[in-house]
Motif scaffolding. Sequence first.
Motif, short mmCIF file in Angstrom:
data_model
loop_
_atom_site.label_atom_id
_atom_site.label_comp_id
_atom_site.label_asym_id
_atom_site.label_seq_id
_atom_site.Cartn_x
_atom_site.Cartn_y
_atom_site.Cartn_z
N CYS A 1 -8.34 6.21 6.70
CA CYS A 1 -9.78 6.24 7.71
C CYS A 1 -10.33 4.94 7.42
N VAL A 2 -10.39 4.26 8.65
CA VAL A 2 -11.33 2.73 8.72
C VAL A 2 -12.48 3.40 9.08
N THR A 3 -13.62 3.13 8.34
CA THR A 3 -14.87 3.52 8.70
C THR A 3 -15.98 2.73 7.87
N HIS A 4 -17.05 2.74 8.35
CA HIS A 4 -18.45 2.07 7.95
C HIS A 4 -19.28 3.34 7.44
N GLU A 5 -18.81 4.42 7.36
CA GLU A 5 -19.60 5.52 6.80
C GLU A 5 -19.50 5.69 5.47
N MET A 6 -20.34 5.17 4.74
CA MET A 6 -20.22 4.96 3.29
C MET A 6 -20.51 6.46 2.67
N PHE B 1 -7.37 7.13 11.13
CA PHE B 1 -8.45 7.17 11.99
C PHE B 1 -9.02 5.57 11.96
N ASP B 2 -9.19 5.00 13.23
CA ASP B 2 -9.78 3.54 13.12
C ASP B 2 -11.28 3.85 13.53
N GLU B 3 -12.29 3.61 12.69
CA GLU B 3 -13.58 3.74 13.04
C GLU B 3 -13.99 4.64 14.09
N PRO B 4 -13.66 5.95 13.86
CA PRO B 4 -13.95 6.98 14.77
C PRO B 4 -15.20 7.52 15.39
N LEU C 1 0.84 -1.26 0.12
CA LEU C 1 -0.14 -0.02 0.06
C LEU C 1 0.79 1.30 0.03
N SER C 2 0.54 2.10 -0.71
CA SER C 2 1.47 3.54 -0.58
C SER C 2 0.45 4.70 -0.72
N VAL C 3 0.50 5.49 0.28
CA VAL C 3 -0.29 6.53 0.21
C VAL C 3 0.36 7.97 0.14
N ARG C 4 -0.05 8.85 -0.91
CA ARG C 4 0.71 9.85 -1.41
C ARG C 4 0.36 10.87 -0.34
N LYS C 5 1.31 12.15 -0.16
CA LYS C 5 0.97 13.33 0.49
C LYS C 5 -0.43 13.76 -0.11
N GLY C 6 -1.40 14.17 1.06
CA GLY C 6 -2.50 14.81 0.72
C GLY C 6 -3.61 13.90 0.40
N GLU C 7 -3.32 12.52 -0.03
CA GLU C 7 -4.24 11.75 -0.51
C GLU C 7 -5.08 11.20 1.07
N VAL C 8 -6.46 10.95 0.75
CA VAL C 8 -7.34 10.40 1.62
C VAL C 8 -7.72 9.13 1.25
N LEU C 9 -7.30 8.13 1.89
CA LEU C 9 -7.58 6.72 1.70
C LEU C 9 -8.59 6.10 2.80
N VAL C 10 -9.48 5.61 2.25
CA VAL C 10 -10.60 5.05 3.09
C VAL C 10 -10.53 3.41 3.02
N VAL C 11 -10.39 2.83 4.08
CA VAL C 11 -10.27 1.25 4.37
C VAL C 11 -11.67 0.69 4.54
N LEU C 12 -12.25 -0.13 3.78
CA LEU C 12 -13.48 -0.75 3.92
C LEU C 12 -13.08 -2.34 4.06
N GLY C 13 -14.03 -2.89 4.78
CA GLY C 13 -13.88 -4.33 4.90
C GLY C 13 -14.94 -4.98 5.95
N PRO C 14 -15.07 -6.04 6.09
CA PRO C 14 -15.96 -6.83 7.00
C PRO C 14 -15.06 -6.87 8.21
N SER C 15 -15.98 -7.08 9.43
CA SER C 15 -15.33 -7.15 10.58
C SER C 15 -14.29 -8.42 10.53
N GLY C 16 -13.27 -8.16 11.32
CA GLY C 16 -12.22 -9.33 11.30
C GLY C 16 -11.25 -9.20 10.12
N SER C 17 -11.22 -8.48 9.40
CA SER C 17 -10.57 -8.51 8.23
C SER C 17 -9.05 -8.12 8.19
N GLY C 18 -8.91 -7.51 9.58
CA GLY C 18 -7.28 -6.77 9.75
C GLY C 18 -7.22 -5.48 9.43
N LYS C 19 -8.42 -4.85 9.53
CA LYS C 19 -8.06 -3.03 9.01
C LYS C 19 -7.43 -2.77 10.47
#
Length: 262
Positions: A213-218, A182-185, A44-62
């Motif tokens: 950001c890990v979130t469930h807020e779609m 942010f982990d499910e803030p 995974l690489s995240v550039r400066k200024g980039e907003v990455l949202v991580v989605l996935g079911p519970s228990g997937s390692g987020k």
Amino acid sequence: MTNHTTTPDASASGQAQDDNRPLVELRHVEKHFGDLHVLKDINLSVRKGEVLVVLGPSGSGKSTMCRTINRLETIDSGSILIDGTPLPQEGRDLTRLRAEVGMVFQQFNLFANKTIIDNVMLAPIKVRKVPRQQAHDEAMELLARVGVDSQASKYPAQLSGGQQQRVAIARALAMHPKVMLFDEPTSALDPEMVNEVLDVMLELASEGMTMICVTHEMGFARKAADRIVFMADGQILETGTPDEFFDHPRTDRAKDFLSKII
Ligand code: ADP
Ligand code: MG
């Protein structure tokens, strides 16, 4: 995904290249908890200024992935680079690098026996050695930015969950992090308080903060994300823009995930 422009002499290579360099990079990261293979060849690489949202079911390692990025969890193999510097496993360099990664958790984790302003001032004074008055002024500015400056002399328990989470964001920002995790803030918040926290995050994103950001807020994911990462069973299964991911998921796992939440 293809943006692997890190060079050994990147620090001497000037501003133009710096903007292309990943701020956070995970290379072939592997992690087990006992027999459980919780992160499988994460790249995974995240550039400066980039907003990455991580989605996935519970228990997937987020959460585990987030926690490895500021070394709350060790990794078994692979490497993690923060602004081009490999994250060490321990020592003074770890403390310095970790300060560059702000983290906000589901549980606000404020110090219950300290006032709001003290919560925000503490780490800058202790870790960044900022003079007390300056730390105070900066903390007040940050509290104003997240809209809770009028609560500065109260204790965490006197604030609502949404207010506490905004203080937690201010506290992380006080360290001048290069990236915010942010982990499910908003997962522990009453529904009516979710938006006041998401609004602060959206504002940060629009100001150019690099965010994971890990979130469930779609709704937030669609609005804020430059890129969506979809995880399942410890693997990154899909990476794409919000439109690509939400409108054209490629894997059955992603289709199944989306069918359950939308
Ligand atoms: P997510 O955040 O996507 O829900 P987690 O990263 O929290 O997933 O967890 C991934 C898997 O690792 C889960 O099966 C969880 O039970 C397990 N796990 C997480 N932390 C630990 C730990 N400290 N020890 C053992 N297993 C863990
Ligand atoms: Mg989690």
